[in-house]
Design an enzyme around this catalytic site. Structure first.
Site, PDB file in Angstrom:
ATOM      1  CB  SER A   1     -11.439  -0.446  10.358  1.00  0.00           C
ATOM      2  OG  SER A   1     -12.725  -0.264   9.797  1.00  0.00           O
TER       3      SER A   1
ATOM      4  CE1 TYR B   1      -9.552  -3.269   5.615  1.00  0.00           C
ATOM      5  CE2 TYR B   1     -11.721  -2.850   6.559  1.00  0.00           C
ATOM      6  CZ  TYR B   1     -10.437  -2.424   6.264  1.00  0.00           C
ATOM      7  OH  TYR B   1     -10.051  -1.162   6.633  1.00  0.00           O
TER       8      TYR B   1
HETATM    9  N1  LIG Z   1     -10.569   4.290   3.749  1.00  0.00           N
HETATM   10  C1  LIG Z   1     -11.370   3.840   4.702  1.00  0.00           C
HETATM   11  O1  LIG Z   1     -12.604   3.925   4.630  1.00  0.00           O
HETATM   12  C2  LIG Z   1     -10.789   3.198   5.925  1.00  0.00           C
HETATM   13  C3  LIG Z   1     -11.635   2.971   7.011  1.00  0.00           C
HETATM   14  C4  LIG Z   1     -11.125   2.380   8.147  1.00  0.00           C
HETATM   15  C5  LIG Z   1      -9.792   2.005   8.198  1.00  0.00           C
HETATM   16  N2  LIG Z   1      -8.983   2.219   7.128  1.00  0.00           N
HETATM   17  C6  LIG Z   1      -7.596   1.759   7.208  1.00  0.00           C
HETATM   18  O2  LIG Z   1      -6.723   2.864   7.127  1.00  0.00           O
HETATM   19  C7  LIG Z   1      -5.485   2.469   6.564  1.00  0.00           C
HETATM   20  C8  LIG Z   1      -5.118   3.413   5.433  1.00  0.00           C
HETATM   21  O3  LIG Z   1      -6.085   3.316   4.406  1.00  0.00           O
HETATM   22  P1  LIG Z   1      -6.348   4.445   3.326  1.00  0.00           P
HETATM   23  O4  LIG Z   1      -7.790   4.709   3.371  1.00  0.00           O
HETATM   24  O5  LIG Z   1      -5.408   5.554   3.460  1.00  0.00           O
HETATM   25  O6  LIG Z   1      -6.125   3.608   1.995  1.00  0.00           O
HETATM   26  P2  LIG Z   1      -4.954   3.600   0.911  1.00  0.00           P
HETATM   27  O7  LIG Z   1      -4.679   4.978   0.442  1.00  0.00           O
HETATM   28  O8  LIG Z   1      -5.346   2.562  -0.052  1.00  0.00           O
HETATM   29  O9  LIG Z   1      -3.710   3.114   1.742  1.00  0.00           O
HETATM   30  C9  LIG Z   1      -3.407   1.792   2.022  1.00  0.00           C
HETATM   31  C10 LIG Z   1      -1.933   1.634   1.777  1.00  0.00           C
HETATM   32  O10 LIG Z   1      -1.528   0.333   2.191  1.00  0.00           O
HETATM   33  C11 LIG Z   1      -0.494  -0.048   1.347  1.00  0.00           C
HETATM   34  N3  LIG Z   1      -0.271  -1.459   1.322  1.00  0.00           N
HETATM   35  C12 LIG Z   1      -1.127  -2.438   0.976  1.00  0.00           C
HETATM   36  N4  LIG Z   1      -0.525  -3.636   1.070  1.00  0.00           N
HETATM   37  C13 LIG Z   1       0.743  -3.403   1.474  1.00  0.00           C
HETATM   38  C14 LIG Z   1       1.857  -4.249   1.742  1.00  0.00           C
HETATM   39  N5  LIG Z   1       1.795  -5.574   1.611  1.00  0.00           N
HETATM   40  N6  LIG Z   1       3.006  -3.674   2.170  1.00  0.00           N
HETATM   41  C15 LIG Z   1       3.090  -2.349   2.287  1.00  0.00           C
HETATM   42  N7  LIG Z   1       2.075  -1.502   2.040  1.00  0.00           N
HETATM   43  C16 LIG Z   1       0.900  -2.038   1.637  1.00  0.00           C
HETATM   44  C17 LIG Z   1      -0.867   0.476  -0.009  1.00  0.00           C
HETATM   45  O11 LIG Z   1       0.311   0.609  -0.737  1.00  0.00           O
HETATM   46  P3  LIG Z   1       0.381   0.845  -2.329  1.00  0.00           P
HETATM   47  O12 LIG Z   1       0.373   2.302  -2.475  1.00  0.00           O
HETATM   48  O13 LIG Z   1       1.676   0.213  -2.709  1.00  0.00           O
HETATM   49  O14 LIG Z   1      -0.821   0.181  -2.908  1.00  0.00           O
HETATM   50  C18 LIG Z   1      -1.549   1.774   0.316  1.00  0.00           C
HETATM   51  O15 LIG Z   1      -0.683   2.870   0.181  1.00  0.00           O
HETATM   52  C19 LIG Z   1      -5.669   1.031   6.141  1.00  0.00           C
HETATM   53  O16 LIG Z   1      -5.142   0.178   7.129  1.00  0.00           O
HETATM   54  C20 LIG Z   1      -7.167   0.875   6.091  1.00  0.00           C
HETATM   55  O17 LIG Z   1      -7.554  -0.476   6.310  1.00  0.00           O
HETATM   56  C21 LIG Z   1      -9.466   2.829   5.977  1.00  0.00           C
END
Ligand SMILES: NC(=O)c1ccc[n+]([C@@H]2O[C@H](COP(=O)([O-])OP(=O)(O)OC[C@H]3O[C@@H](n4cnc5c(N)ncnc54)[C@H](OP(=O)(O)O)[C@@H]3O)[C@@H](O)[C@H]2O)c1
Ligand SMILES: Cc1cc2nc3c(=O)[nH]c(=O)nc-3n(C[C@H](O)[C@H](O)[C@H](O)COP(=O)(O)OP(=O)(O)OC[C@H]3O[C@@H](n4cnc5c(N)ncnc54)[C@H](O)[C@@H]3O)c2cc1C
Lengths: 458, 251
Positions: B144, B157
């Site tokens: 990120s 985070y």
């Molecule tokens: N959205 C943003 O602004 C942003 C910005 C920078 C980086 N990121 C990073 O991008 C990645 C994807 O995020 P996203 O935006 O697509 O959010 P998201 O849709 O909330 O995806 C995160 C996923 O991680 C899973 N997860 C959480 N804890 C877990 C565990 N213990 N074991 C297995 N799976 C787990 C969740 O599973 P469940 O479906 O079971 O809850 C969820 O599907 C993350 O690493 C996030 O930190 C996001």
């Protein structure tokens, strides 16, 4: 028995696009090969990943590498074993290069009937890809008298088009997936001099070029056209056509005629210093093509040049792929049957419209095809284009080209390929199922695998 | 196999319901993708996502995977790499947690760090080993921009992502020049489930933009990619903003 040299190595093809890790063996005796194949034979799991032969790594894509598996290099199997002057055949090990073969054969009055656009290709690679050249009446394996093939299931076997046609023609163009060739006997062409008599003609456009290439009146043995890919509009397909025959003693000036078969190594220069790494764009390509085009005189003319000068002009520029920078390039080569000339034209047009900087485009034609189940040549036109791998949207552009080629019952060339989709590939090669049957007999457990075979699901 | 132009045929997604990851899988499905494995905490909850990918002509398996259960990782990875090749592993799991709670609750802070950083380290080491044995492949890790300059508003985070980003870069260096390609993906603010209810940061973007950046990065064998691309220039600038200004900017 001694054991072969082993090392871990990152390998890639000439286009430098798909590196992968292999364990490379360098056997110096054919008797070492079966043990290598056995040690890496697949058990269906991920640990055993099979083996594949590698020659000089001049295929452009991923044919001669095997991620996580073994690669059997022919580098230490590169002896010329026997020349039979009466029969005009030569028996060689697979690692012998075309260049080495020319050096040995030409002074003795022989020529390997089919040679490709570079001398740095091994005999094993010539068989594996059933390579072609500027000769349009057959490809490499049409002149392979017999060979020894080490297969996983049936061990070493003698193969020839007469004794076991199915195995022979599955191996010709079989990309190393039927076995490792450890020795081959090639049928030769007799020559009187080491020189080529070359006619050079400038062609205005693609139609002009194809018409000139179809004109057999000069009785030429070899032909090739270099196309300026960036010329568009009315100049589309502006090109230089070279046709040639082996010169006779009478064609040579007096001082050469005294020793007509004298064969010197060609000159070699490094990649032009004015072209730094990766500085390939439509401007530099345009400048290059302009130079290449201008260097040939306006009027048709005739010269006598050495064999490498006619056949291997690119070998004189060492390391030219570096101009494409670290992301490498792909060569797109296809063939379409006569009657589908428009496919060549459309592809040139689209490439020019996409501002796709092609350093080289080479047009050749074939008169025949052979029984090779995966062999590339068929009667028709073959065009080869180099394109930088990072050109935006390239795979979609090339997929569309594949569809045009497929509609015309043509195909792309596996020795150059690094990206064709598996379904399109299968549709292009109608004998694929028969090839698979033969392969299943020789190698039921997939002891032979390569990155290419995995990518195409072979 | 990945082809010369970076198109992959198989993908394993850790955090298989991540919206960013799913957008990426759909983009790959329009290219050469044949097989996707979605590794999720609760396989039952992923059936809709799986069906949508199947509709694009890709075969899909859903498997159980919990990033926080580090004990299970070695066996999980071994099972993933037994039969067929995996061209791309997308590490997309992550939680933002509740910073207000983490300000004072060490257990909650550890939970965030454990999932995002320790969970990733624990699974990435056997994955990199397996890929190295396989001889080829790409590992793309969702880091990120928060890893580059941590913010008060989510610094636990951010610190977990900073650790993950550093680890990913080290892994990329380890495998440089081999058939294994490791890439850190640094998105800015992306509208997904994870950010629902948060105020969008400047340069906020969409999952499609991040997916495109990931696919382009695979093709170019990049070590770090930003999404949107402009952040490649913005973040180094933010890094040198003096702290007293930064504190005011992000109050
Ligand atoms: N959205 C943003 O602004 C942003 C910005 C920078 C980086 N990121 C990073 O991008 C990645 C994807 O995020 P996203 O935006 O697509 O959010 P998201 O849709 O909330 O995806 C995160 C996923 O991680 C899973 N997860 C959480 N804890 C877990 C565990 N213990 N074991 C297995 N799976 C787990 C969740 O599973 P469940 O479906 O079971 O809850 C969820 O599907 C993350 O690493 C996030 O930190 C996001
Ligand atoms: C500048 C340039 C110009 C070229 N011009 C032409 C041309 O005009 N016409 C043409 O047809 N091709 C051309 N090629 C492509 C080249 O001829 C083929 O790719 C050829 O197969 C390369 O031979 P190699 O020894 O480098 O083999 P590699 O690239 O190492 O291997 C090629 C294939 O042959 C198999 N193979 C190698 N050795 C053996 C063996 N001992 N037993 C069984 N299988 C084996 C490999 O497994 C692999 O599938 C050109 C390439 C370059 C770089």
């Amino acid at each position: 028995m001694s054991t072969p040299l082993v090392r871990h190595e990152t390998l890639q093809g000439w286009g430098r696009t798909s590196p992968s890790e292999s364990t490379v063996y360098e056997p110096d005796s054919e008797f070492q090969v079966p043990a290598i194949l056995e040690a890496w034979e697949s058990d269906g799991g991920a640990q055993r990943r099979g083996s594949i032969a590698r020659g000089l790594g001049r295929s452009y894509g991923d044919a001669a590498q095997n991620a996580g598996g073994a690669v059997v290099s022919s580098a230490a199997l590169s002896r010329i074993l026997e020349l039979d002057r009466a029969a005009a055949t030569v028996r060689v090990e697979p690692g012998v290069s075309i260049e080495a073969l020319l050096k040995f054969l030409v002074p003795r009055g022989f020529f390997p009937t089919v040679i490709p656009g570079t001398g740095i290709v091994s005999v094993g690679g010539g068989i594996g890809a059933d390579i072609h050249g500027k000769f349009r009446h057959g490809s490499f394996c049409d002149f392979v008298d017999s060979a020894t093939l080490v297969t996983p299931a049936l061990g070493p076997m003698r193969i020839s088009a007469e004794t076991n046609a199915d195995v022979f023609w599955a191996t010709a163009g079989g990309m190393g997936l039927t076995g490792v060739v450890t020795e081959a006997t090639l049928r030769l062409h007799r020559i009187a001099t080491s020189q080529m008599r070359v006619d050079t003609t400038r062609c205005r456009d693609i139609d002009d070029c194809m018409t000139a290439m179809m004109d057999d009146s000069r009785g030429e043995r070899y032909s090739v056209a270099w196309i300026d890919c960036l010329a568009n509009g009315a100049n589309l397909g502006r090109s230089i056509l070279e046709t040639a025959v082996h010169a006779t003693v009478g064609d040579l000036p007096a001082e050469r005629a005294r020793d007509p078969l004298a064969y010197g190594a060609g000159l070699s220069v490094s990649a032009p210093p004015w072209m730094p790494n990766g500085l390939l764009n439509s401007w530099t390509v345009k400048a290059f093509n302009e130079l290449w085009f201008r260097k040939s005189p306006k009027r048709p003319h005739r010269t006598t040049v050495s064999i490498p000068t006619f056949f291997h002009p690119l070998d004189m520029v060492k390391g030219w792929p570096s101009i494409y920078g670290r992301h490498g390039f792909v060569q797109y080569q296809f063939v379409v049957p006569y009657g589908h000339e428009h496919v060549v034209r459309i592809i040139l047009e689209r490439l020019s419209a996409a501002k796709c900087a092609s350093f080289l485009a080479v047009l050749k034609r074939f008169e025949t095809s052979n029984a090779g189940l995966l062999s590339f040549p068929m009667p028709g036109w073959t065009l080869a284009l180099d394109v930088p791998a990072m050109h935006p949207g390239l795979n979609k552009i090339l997929d569309a080209f594949d569809d045009l080629v497929l509609e015309a019952d043509g195909r792309v060339y596996l020795a150059k390929d690094a990206r064709v989709a598996p379904q399109r590939f299968a549709a292009m090669y109608p004998h694929l199922e028969r090839w698979r049957e033969v392969r299943a007999r020789l190698d039921p457990n997939c002891a032979l695998q390569s990155d290419l075979s995995r990518r195409l699901g072979l | 196999m990945r082809d010369a132009l970076g198109d992959v045929q198989s993908v394993l997604v850790l955090g298989g319901r991540s919206e960013i990851a799913l957008a990426t899988v759909h983009l790959l499905a329009g290219q050469r993708l044949q097989r996707a494995v979605l590794a999720v905490r609760n396989p039952k909850a992923a059936s809709e996502e799986a069906d949508r990918i199947r509709a694009a002509g890709v075969s899909v398996d859903v498997v159980k995977f919990d990033a926080a259960d580090t004990e299970s990782h070695a066996a999980f990875v071994a099972a993933m790499f037994t039969d067929r090749d995996i061209d791309l592993v997308l590490v997309a799991f992550g939680i933002v947690g509740d910073q207000a709670q983490a300000d004072h609750d060490a257990q909650h802070a550890l939970e965030i760090v454990h999932t995002n950083f320790q969970g990733a380290v624990s699974v990435l080491i056997p994955i990199a080993d397996a890929m190295s044995r396989q001889g080829h492949g790409t590992i793309a890790v969702l880091s990120s921009v928060a890893a580059v300059r941590p913010r008060r508003a989510n610094f636990v985070y951010s610190s977990s992502k900073a650790g993950l980003d550093a680890f990913t870069n080290g892994l990329a260096d380890m495998y440089a020049g081999t058939g294994v390609h490791v890439m850190a993906v640094r998105p800015g603010f992306v509208a997904t489930r994870m950010t629902t209810g948060m105020k969008p940061a400047p340069f906020a973007t969409t999952t499609d933009v991040v997916a495109r950046a990931i696919v382009d990065g695979i093709r170019a064998r990049s070590t770090v990619v930003y999404a949107p691309a402009i952040l490649r220039f913005v973040m180094p600038a933010l890094q040198i903003v003096p702290r007293f200004v930064w504190r005011k900017m992000r109050a």
